[in-house]
Scaffold this active site. Structure first.
Site, PDB file in Angstrom:
ATOM      1  N   HIS A   1       2.221  -8.547   3.823  1.00  0.00           N
ATOM      2  CA  HIS A   1       1.903  -9.348   2.633  1.00  0.00           C
ATOM      3  C   HIS A   1       1.234 -10.653   3.046  1.00  0.00           C
ATOM      4  O   HIS A   1       0.276 -11.102   2.409  1.00  0.00           O
ATOM      5  CB  HIS A   1       3.181  -9.663   1.853  1.00  0.00           C
ATOM      6  CG  HIS A   1       3.718  -8.506   1.076  1.00  0.00           C
ATOM      7  ND1 HIS A   1       2.990  -7.885   0.084  1.00  0.00           N
ATOM      8  CD2 HIS A   1       4.903  -7.867   1.127  1.00  0.00           C
ATOM      9  CE1 HIS A   1       3.710  -6.911  -0.446  1.00  0.00           C
ATOM     10  NE2 HIS A   1       4.876  -6.880   0.179  1.00  0.00           N
TER      11      HIS A   1
ATOM     12  N   CYS B   1     -12.949   0.348   1.051  1.00  0.00           N
ATOM     13  CA  CYS B   1     -12.251  -0.618   0.197  1.00  0.00           C
ATOM     14  C   CYS B   1     -11.001  -1.174   0.856  1.00  0.00           C
ATOM     15  O   CYS B   1     -10.250  -1.909   0.224  1.00  0.00           O
ATOM     16  CB  CYS B   1     -11.891   0.008  -1.151  1.00  0.00           C
ATOM     17  SG  CYS B   1     -10.718   1.373  -1.034  1.00  0.00           S
TER      18      CYS B   1
END
Length: 528
Positions: free
Chosen positions: A186, A477
């Site tokens: 994260h 992506c």
């Protein structure tokens, strides 16, 4: 002194260190005093949970994209009945004070998650983060989190909880340095989205005293004390991007699209002149929900996003749930290894109606929209899955349909799979994890989590070659597309477009402008 780590978000910055606070100490194990009302003490626990959850949801409302999703998920965890009821039971039956009862209940849950290993073990840190927030609420203390200071600073921490990372203020924090974490943690992902230089795996960084002036070089992966360092960003700004694709030195144009996870993200991408949306993560509609969003609700959200990109592509990824992204209304049987279990498109086997309703909503939102709407499915590995998804999408009127290439199986059989598709996108995060057999969330395996590993590059090349044979455009992506150093490699491998956080677009465009496609290809051959 120079401490090395792994640069996960490029750039350089200098400024004073602010160390993250120490973990909350364990409360005393004394029993409640004689005469104290245990029922009233037990009721303090859900009251604290409501207070913490409300604050987290307020923060989520001020955030955007994945940051908002993380904060909302943490708010939901703060009100987890299993945690709260276990703590209340300790208060009532053993007369344990609320702080100690909450600590014990959280440690039991966190220990159970750590024993399960894999993605469950990572969630143990989230449980402890919520525990500390609840303890602060019970004690009337300031909640744990990012420190504040009168001047911008370099933040150093052992690790950052998702809620802490999601709430970072890039105007206050110059750079991030953590002792643990990997390229796809994260911390890394959100640092890239915020445009903050970040280093993970920097053992010894916690020993740098507060206030020490340091230089952080996330391009090279080190932090050093610099007595003359000033609190200022050192990152060289790339020229603004005006859209129309990155222009290589030979005139080749490579569309630079945006990864988007909310309406606010789409607005930011449009403001950054992105050439479209290369990945619309639809999870923002489903997370922190106890029941599935209705078709009309989905239609409204998709239309808001489509309206930001008239006459430009918008690639919508259907719901990517399961593994490390569980949803309360989509139960999954217990699995020994969720990363290899029911996730992504495979969830349609368990809950087919959810996918069909989502496809119907996307199709309805696309009607009359000026955007060039395309749909892709995550976690596709076989031709049968590909053909089934294409058929389901076209049955509701979606014309351009494709898949994500996220596994070695899909990359190696891409020519066959993509012959049945109109579009494809390589998800480098999962492709790297599955290729290198290395959990991307484990800091000790960070080197194996790099897209630059020869085996990963070879599979990206195979996927692009298969797409060329099938005549299907293929983009990238994953987070690798946001790295100016890797962007040229990806173009050289055959990627026809790159999708990234909007903040990365100018730097990627500038990096690509200095090379021809042939030079990019030659560099690939030298690296493989």
């Amino acid at each position: 002194m120079r401490i090395r780590g792994i640069g996960v978000s490029p750039g350089r910055a200098a400024g004073p260190v602010r160390q993250m606070g120490e973990p909350v100490p364990a409360p005393s194990d004394d029993a409640l005093p004689e005469g104290a009302d245990s029922a009233a003490e037990a009721e303090r626990i859900p009251a604290a949970a409501r207070e913490v959850a409300a604050e987290l949801r307020r923060s989520a409302g001020r955030a955007a994209g994945e940051g908002a999703e993380i904060l909302a998920a943490t708010a939901q965890m703060a009100e987890d009945p299993a945690l709260l009821q276990a703590a209340q039971e300790l208060v009532r039956t053993r007369r344990t004070p609320a702080p100690r009862a909450l600590w014990a209940a959280a440690e039991q849950i966190a220990g159970s998650l750590e024993a399960l290993g894999g993605p469950f073990a990572e969630r143990a840190a989230d449980v402890r983060d919520v525990r500390d927030r609840l303890l602060a609420a019970l004690r009337g203390d300031r909640p744990p989190g990012i420190p504040t200071a009168a001047e911008p600073f370099v933040l150093i921490a052992q690790d950052l909880a998702p809620a802490d990372t999601a709430g970072l203020d890039p105007a206050q924090v110059l750079a991030l340095v953590t002792v643990v974490g990997g390229p796809q943690s994260h911390t890394a992902i959100l640092a890239r989205r915020l445009g903050l230089p970040a280093i993970v795996g920097a053992a010894g960084a916690r020993e740098i005293p507060d206030g020490t002036a340091v230089l952080v070089d996330a391009d090279e992966g080190w932090v050093s004390d610099e007595s003359t360092a000033q609190p200022r960003a050192l990152r060289t700004s790339a020229p603004p991007y005006s859209g129309g694709g990155a222009v290589l030195a030979d005139g080749t144009r490579v569309p630079l699209l945006a990864n988007v996870g909310s309406v606010q993200d789409a607005e930011a991408a449009a403001a950054a002149h992105a050439d479209g949306i290369g990945l619309l993560r639809t999870e923002f509609l489903f997370q922190d929900r106890t029941r599935e969003p209705s078709i009309p609700e989905q239609v409204r959200a998709y239309r808001e996003i489509f309206a930001q990109f008239p006459d430009r592509p918008v690639v919508v990824r259907t719901l990517d749930a399961g593994a490390d992204k569980p949803l309360p209304f989509l139960p999954v049987p217990a699995e020994p290894n969720p990363d290899l279990g029911m996730r992504g498109y495979r969830m349609a086997q368990l809950h087919p109606g959810v996918l069909d309703r989502q496809l119907a909503a996307i199709a309805r939102a696309a009607q009359g929209a000026a955007a060039q709407v395309q749909v892709i499915a995550p976690m596709i590995t076989t031709l049968a899955e590909t053909e089934e998804f294409v058929a389901r999408s076209r049955a509701v009127g979606i014309e351009r349909v494709g898949i994500m290439i996220e596994t070695p199986a899909a990359a190696l059989t891409s020519a066959q799979l993509l012959a049945a598709c109109d579009v494809a996108s390589i998800g480098t995060n999962d492709l790297t994890q599955y290729t290198m057999a290395a959990d991307r969330r484990i800091s000790g395996l960070a080197e194996l989590g790099s897209v630059a590993q020869p085996a990963v590059l070879a599979l990206i090349a195979a996927a692009c070659e298969g797409a060329a044979v099938a005549g299907t455009p293929i983009g990238v992506c994953g987070e690798a597309a946001a790295d100016p150093e890797l962007a040229g490699l990806l173009v050289g491998l055959g990627a026809t477009s790159l999708s990234m956080t909007p903040r990365a677009i100018p730097a990627v465009a500038a990096a690509l402008a200095g090379q021809t496609r042939q030079q990019a290809r030659d560099r690939v051959h030298s690296d493989l």
